[in-house]
Design a protein around this motif. Structure first.
Motif, PDB file in Angstrom:
ATOM      1  N   SER B  44       0.834  -1.210   0.000  1.00  0.00           N
ATOM      2  CA  SER B  44       0.000   0.000   0.000  1.00  0.00           C
ATOM      3  C   SER B  44       0.862   1.251   0.000  1.00  0.00           C
ATOM      4  CB  SER B  44      -0.929   0.012   1.218  1.00  0.00           C
ATOM      5  OG  SER B  44      -1.914  -0.982   1.072  1.00  0.00           O
ATOM      6  N   GLN B  88      -7.343   0.534  -1.251  1.00  0.00           N
ATOM      7  CA  GLN B  88      -7.624  -0.650  -0.443  1.00  0.00           C
ATOM      8  C   GLN B  88      -8.793  -0.356   0.501  1.00  0.00           C
ATOM      9  OE1 GLN B  88      -4.272  -2.166   1.816  1.00  0.00           O
ATOM     10  NE2 GLN B  88      -5.432  -3.917   2.574  1.00  0.00           N
ATOM     11  N   ASP B 173      -5.254  -1.571  -5.359  1.00  0.00           N
ATOM     12  CA  ASP B 173      -4.696  -2.053  -4.096  1.00  0.00           C
ATOM     13  C   ASP B 173      -5.687  -2.979  -3.399  1.00  0.00           C
ATOM     14  OD1 ASP B 173      -3.234  -2.509  -1.842  1.00  0.00           O
ATOM     15  OD2 ASP B 173      -3.228  -0.439  -1.124  1.00  0.00           O
ATOM     16  N   GLU B 174      -5.395  -4.266  -3.435  1.00  0.00           N
ATOM     17  CA  GLU B 174      -6.241  -5.290  -2.800  1.00  0.00           C
ATOM     18  C   GLU B 174      -7.716  -5.083  -3.085  1.00  0.00           C
ATOM     19  OE1 GLU B 174      -5.330  -7.077   0.798  1.00  0.00           O
ATOM     20  OE2 GLU B 174      -3.219  -6.462   0.809  1.00  0.00           O
TER      21      GLU B 174
HETATM   22 MG   LIG Z   1      -2.078  -2.868   2.027  1.00  0.00          MG
END
Ligand SMILES: [Mg+2]
Ligand SMILES: Nc1ncnc2c1ncn2[C@@H]1O[C@H](COP(=O)(O)OP(=O)(O)O)[C@@H](O)[C@H]1O
Lengths: 432, 253
Positions: B44, B88, B173-174
């Motif tokens: 991240s 995320q 991000d994820e």
């Molecule tokens: Mg992360």
């Protein structure tokens, strides 16, 4: 701490000095009686003092001095006044003095509307019964001598009685023309059973103003009150809103304040009839030498009433915001639903928010909640907006407006809310 | 497209906390790269440093987008240059309508690029079509940004923003975390629909399963702020089978 007796003596002395310097205006028997009664209240209470608990966060001197201070006139740079786009009955005051030439004829179906100066010479029974009555009632549990002073000396204002559902709002417009004027305006409003009224107020009023609006909302009636207090920076003033809400009646009041050296907005609301409802909200933006104070007292005096207070202040660079809000629930007021929120957004470190929320509850079956917060612009929110390509200034503006939205949403008619939101956006954009 | 060279970053408030310790990668137009790595490895942080979030200090290295120095730009300039980060943890913004937010963003970027703003009508037409593909209903568009959205709704909303903004370099991000199988399919279809020769993706994920749907060209393993291994899609499967431990041991014998 000064002993109480000594403080009282000092306050009374100050009142005597002020009262001696002013003559009671001439008028008919009923108003002279009301004025004399108000004068004796002032003598008894004395003038507000910064040592009063009730004036703890706001120094009242600029409001109580025998002379007001000058305030420069704001240049609106051609911007149309708030509410200009709406069809309404226009009632214009200049420096706190009714100006018939700029006003519409005072005629609207379902409404009686009479200037105070005129009514003072005659005898309007409904106005006589109200003028100074709610102000007098508002002197307990705390003293509000400025309002009594207004009852005693005001010669300007409108007496408005709404008996039907008028097709357009009554729009009280407060223009300024002098840098010096010290205005006292006193309105009386009676919304009769089942009637629905909207009163708009806008404009800076005067270099110094002291305003009272007494409102009686009868059974099943509705009163919408939307106020925008102008943008002049150096003025000082106090506005008092006293409202008695009857059985099944409804009050919705909203105030937008931008700028001003010292503005104190007091509201006292009595929910006297069962199933009544009172919503009062305010949005404030201030920068620099700005001191803004909302002081609200809501008394639940009957069962099953609902009250709601939503106050939001955006403060920057030395600006000070004050919120004092109290909900008093009498023993009889079972099933009360009371809510209060006051929040500030501090745009930089030297802005200040002082809040004093209070609940006093004597009934056992009630739902009451209150909250107060003070914070800065959320850096996560700001980054999220910027990461989507919104420039920093614009992103901040969006977040400021979103913060104020909850208060603006309290206005029932979204057209007025949108008008005010657009103005706010333009003002804030210009200030950067 | 995206060139990252020897990127070092630490926490601004505590220079003892060094998070990225020399990350290099090069993504060509049209490519999809995946970054996998254990929690806390700096995935991240890499996405934040690239998109310009405060709080990190770049001490060494560079990052450029089509030759332009990203690290010199404000976040909004990076966005206008074509960089997009699907967060995320998408941020809730009470009081700002989702639609207003998106229109402000689209028009701000157009303005920054010297293009004409999109009219309200045109904008509405485009967003309706794209929202429909992601099964985002009118109510979600009207509600305040991400407020009261479920985890899956937030992630779909990120992809909607990406579809509206049409960036050339997309970092996810994820985006798969917190998604059930159906939502994962929706999101992946949304991403795949955007794949073309001029657009690149950096897909950050903890698990391999997302990469079954969004098939990468290159897979990097990030560990303790360094890329310890780079390979093809088979590297993701290896991680799935054996975990990160073996790879980490290999890197730090
Ligand atoms: Mg992360
Ligand atoms: N703002 C921050 N404050 C403190 N520690 C941080 C911050 N950002 C990242 N870190 C630390 O840096 C490391 C990498 O975090 P992160 O980039 O979120 O990893 P990942 O996304 O791979 O799970 C972690 O040890 C994390 O605790």
């Amino acid at each position: 701490m000064m002993p109480r007796a000594k403080l009282k003596a000092q306050k009374r002395d100050a009142a005597e000095v002020l009262l001696k310097s002013r003559a009671v205006p001439a008028g008919g028997a009923w108003i002279t009686k009301a004025r004399q009664a108000a004068l004796s209240r002032v003598s008894e209470m004395g003038l507000p003092n910064k040592r009063d608990e009730y004036w703890r966060y706001t120094d009242p001197r600029r409001l109580t001095d025998s002379e007001g201070q000058a305030a420069r006139l704001h240049d609106s740079q051609g911007e149309l006044p708030v509410f200009d786009r709406f069809d309404r009955l226009k009632v214009v005051f200049v420096d706190g003095v009714f100006d018939p030439a700029q006003s519409d004829p005072l005629a609207l179906e379902g409404v009686e509307i009479v200037p105070l100066a005129e009514a003072a010479q005659t005898d309007l029974h409904w106005a006589r019964d109200l003028y100074g009555t709610l102000e007098a009632r508002a002197q307990s549990p705390v003293e509000r001598a400025l309002a009594s002073l207004n009852t005693a000396y005001a010669t300007e204002g409108m007496l408005i009685r709404v008996t039907g559902k008028p097709t357009k709002p009554i729009s009280l417009i407060y223009q300024r023309s002098s840098e010096q004027a010290d205005a006292m305006v006193h309105h009386v409003v009676r919304v009769e059973a089942g009637a629905v009224a909207t009163i708009l107020e806008n404009g800076p009023m005067a270099a110094r103003f002291n305003q009272v609006m007494e409102v009686e909302i009868a059974e099943g009636a509705t009163f919408h009150h939307i106020r925008a207090q102008g943008r002049d920076h150096e003025r000082a003033g106090a506005a008092h809103l006293f409202v008695r809400v009857g059985v099944d009646a409804q009050l919705k009041s909203f105030t937008l304040t931008a700028n001003g050296a010292l503005i104190r907005n007091e509201a006292v609301i009595w929910l006297d009839g069962a199933d009544g409802s009172a919503h009062i909200a305010g949005a404030t933006v201030g920068d620099g030498a700005f001191h803004h104070d909302d002081t609200v007292f809501i008394n639940h005096a009957a069962p099953r009433c609902e009250s709601r207070q939503v106050f939001k202040k955006v403060l920057r660079s030395g600006a000070v915001g004050v919120f004092q809000g109290k909900i008093l629930v009498d023993q009889i007021a079972q099933l009360t639903d009371g809510y209060q929120i006051s929040q500030s957004l501090l745009l930089n470190e030297d802005a200040q928010f002082l809040a004093k929320p209070e609940l006093e509850i004597y009934a056992d079956d009630v739902k009451c909640s209150h909250g107060s917060t003070s914070g800065e612009i959320d850096p996560h929110q700001l980054f999220y907006l910027r990461a989507r390509g919104i420039p920093e200034d614009q992103a901040k503006l969006l977040l400021v407006l979103s913060f104020l939205a909850e208060a603006l949403d309290e206005i029932a008619d979204t057209a007025y809310a949108e008008d005010l939101r657009e103005r706010l956006e333009a003002w804030l954009r210009r200030r950067g | 497209m995206l060139e990252i060279k020897n990127l070092h970053a630490e926490l601004e408030e505590d220079s003892e906390v060094k998070i990225l310790k020399g990350v290099s990668l090069s993504i060509k137009p049209g490519e999809v790269h995946a970054i996998m790595g254990p929690n806390g490895s700096g995935k991240s942080t890499l996405s934040y440093v690239l998109s310009g979030r405060d709080g990190y200090e770049v001490t060494e290295g560079s990052a450029t987008l089509d030759g332009a120095d990203l690290l010199e730009m404000d976040p909004e300039e990076r966005a206008a240059a074509g960089l997009f980060l699907a967060f995320q943890y998408p941020v809730e913004i009470p009081g700002v309508g989702n639609m207003t937010f998106l229109r402000t963003a689209v028009n701000a970027q157009r303005k920054a690029r010297g293009e004409e703003e999109l009219s309200a009508g045109d904008f509405l037409k485009v967003i309706r079509a794209k929202a429909k593909d992601l099964q985002i209903d009118a109510d979600m568009l009207k509600r305040p940004v991400n407020v009261g959205f479920s985890g899956g709704e937030k992630k779909r909303n990120e992809i909607l923003q990406m579809a509206m903004l049409e960036p050339k370099m997309c970092i996810l991000d994820e985006t798969d975390s917190g998604l059930d199988v159906d939502a994962m399919k929706l999101v992946s279809d949304g991403v795949n629909a955007l794949r073309d020769a001029g657009r690149s993706f950096l897909v950050i994920t903890h698990y391999q399963r997302l990469l079954d749907h969004i098939v990468p060209d290159v897979v990097h393993i990030l560990s303790e702020g360094r890329i310890i291994k780079t390979g093809g899609p088979e590297l993701a499967l290896e991680v799935e089978r054996n975990g990160y431990a073996d790879l980490m041991a290999e890197a730090n014998p």
